[in-house]
Design a protein around this motif. Structure first.
Motif, PDB file in Angstrom:
ATOM      1  N   VAL A  47     -10.071  -3.303   2.634  1.00  0.00           N
ATOM      2  CA  VAL A  47      -8.769  -3.305   1.947  1.00  0.00           C
ATOM      3  C   VAL A  47      -7.651  -2.954   2.932  1.00  0.00           C
ATOM      4  N   ILE A  48      -7.916  -2.023   3.828  1.00  0.00           N
ATOM      5  CA  ILE A  48      -6.922  -1.673   4.859  1.00  0.00           C
ATOM      6  C   ILE A  48      -6.623  -2.901   5.711  1.00  0.00           C
ATOM      7  N   GLU A  49      -7.672  -3.617   6.086  1.00  0.00           N
ATOM      8  CA  GLU A  49      -7.492  -4.817   6.905  1.00  0.00           C
ATOM      9  C   GLU A  49      -6.718  -5.896   6.159  1.00  0.00           C
ATOM     10  N   GLU A  50      -7.008  -5.997   4.865  1.00  0.00           N
ATOM     11  CA  GLU A  50      -6.323  -6.983   4.044  1.00  0.00           C
ATOM     12  C   GLU A  50      -4.817  -6.702   4.023  1.00  0.00           C
ATOM     13  N   LEU A  54       0.865  -1.165   0.000  1.00  0.00           N
ATOM     14  CA  LEU A  54       0.000   0.000   0.000  1.00  0.00           C
ATOM     15  C   LEU A  54       0.912   1.228   0.000  1.00  0.00           C
ATOM     16  N   SER A  55       0.835   2.005  -1.054  1.00  0.00           N
ATOM     17  CA  SER A  55       1.678   3.205  -1.109  1.00  0.00           C
ATOM     18  C   SER A  55       1.140   4.252  -0.137  1.00  0.00           C
ATOM     19  N   LYS A  61      -9.067   8.558   3.925  1.00  0.00           N
ATOM     20  CA  LYS A  61     -10.089   9.550   3.573  1.00  0.00           C
ATOM     21  C   LYS A  61     -11.417   8.844   3.282  1.00  0.00           C
ATOM     22  N   TYR A  62     -11.324   7.746   2.551  1.00  0.00           N
ATOM     23  CA  TYR A  62     -12.532   7.000   2.191  1.00  0.00           C
ATOM     24  C   TYR A  62     -13.226   6.388   3.417  1.00  0.00           C
ATOM     25  N   LEU A  63     -12.479   6.206   4.479  1.00  0.00           N
ATOM     26  CA  LEU A  63     -13.090   5.676   5.707  1.00  0.00           C
ATOM     27  C   LEU A  63     -14.156   6.628   6.239  1.00  0.00           C
ATOM     28  N   LYS A 109       0.731  -7.604   6.032  1.00  0.00           N
ATOM     29  CA  LYS A 109       1.908  -7.077   6.714  1.00  0.00           C
ATOM     30  C   LYS A 109       2.264  -7.975   7.895  1.00  0.00           C
ATOM     31  N   ARG A 110       1.221  -8.410   8.627  1.00  0.00           N
ATOM     32  CA  ARG A 110       1.424  -9.261   9.790  1.00  0.00           C
ATOM     33  C   ARG A 110       2.035 -10.603   9.369  1.00  0.00           C
TER      34      ARG A 110
END
Ligand SMILES: [Zn+2]
Length: 137
Positions: free
Chosen positions: A87-90, A61-62, A71-73, A95-96
């Motif tokens: 998508v953030i969670e994905e 994620l750049s 912002k979209y949140l 990352k985890r």
């Protein structure tokens, strides 16, 4: 005179459709006839959702994409907010997993030969327990 393409990309339904699916006006806006009938808010919502899911094509994620997702949140549309969240969670999950992989690689790299054998023996014992004996591997 350029060669005419026989398809156009509709930014709302995110697919390439034949020319006849676009009206002159829709053509220039890259929105097909069917999607042109939707309200501006609906079109806007769908374009944002496409953009959000489009980000998952990349491994990382750049910073800009992350900013946009944040912002979209807070978008007016629930659909957009939920897409951004998923998508953030994905990416966080990814990352985890990568971090765990890195830690494992590091752990293995720092092991003595004995520790290494022990570690993978344990792993094997677990697998033996987990899989039935008559599996071919
Ligand atoms: Zn469309």
């Amino acid at each position: 005179m350029g060669k005419k393409r026989n398809g156009h990309y509709c930014v709302v339904c995110a697919s390439v459709l034949p020319n006849e699916k676009f009206s002159g006006k829709g053509h220039s806006r890259h929105i097909c006839k069917k999607c042109s009938k939707k309200s501006a808010a609906e079109q806007d919502e769908q374009i944002k959702v496409n953009k959000i899911y489009g980000m998952t094509r990349f491994m990382n994620l750049s910073k800009n994409n992350k900013k946009q997702l944040d912002k979209y949140l807070n978008d007016d549309s629930k659909k957009v907010r939920e897409a951004a969240k998923s998508v953030i969670e994905e990416f966080e999950e990814l990352k985890r997993i990568r971090k765990e992989d890195d830690q494992l690689v590091e752990k293995i790299a720092s092991m003595t030969e004995e520790e290494y054998e022990e570690y993978f023996d344990e792993d094997e014992a677990y697998q033996d327990d987990f899989f039935s004996d008559d599996l071919p591997f």
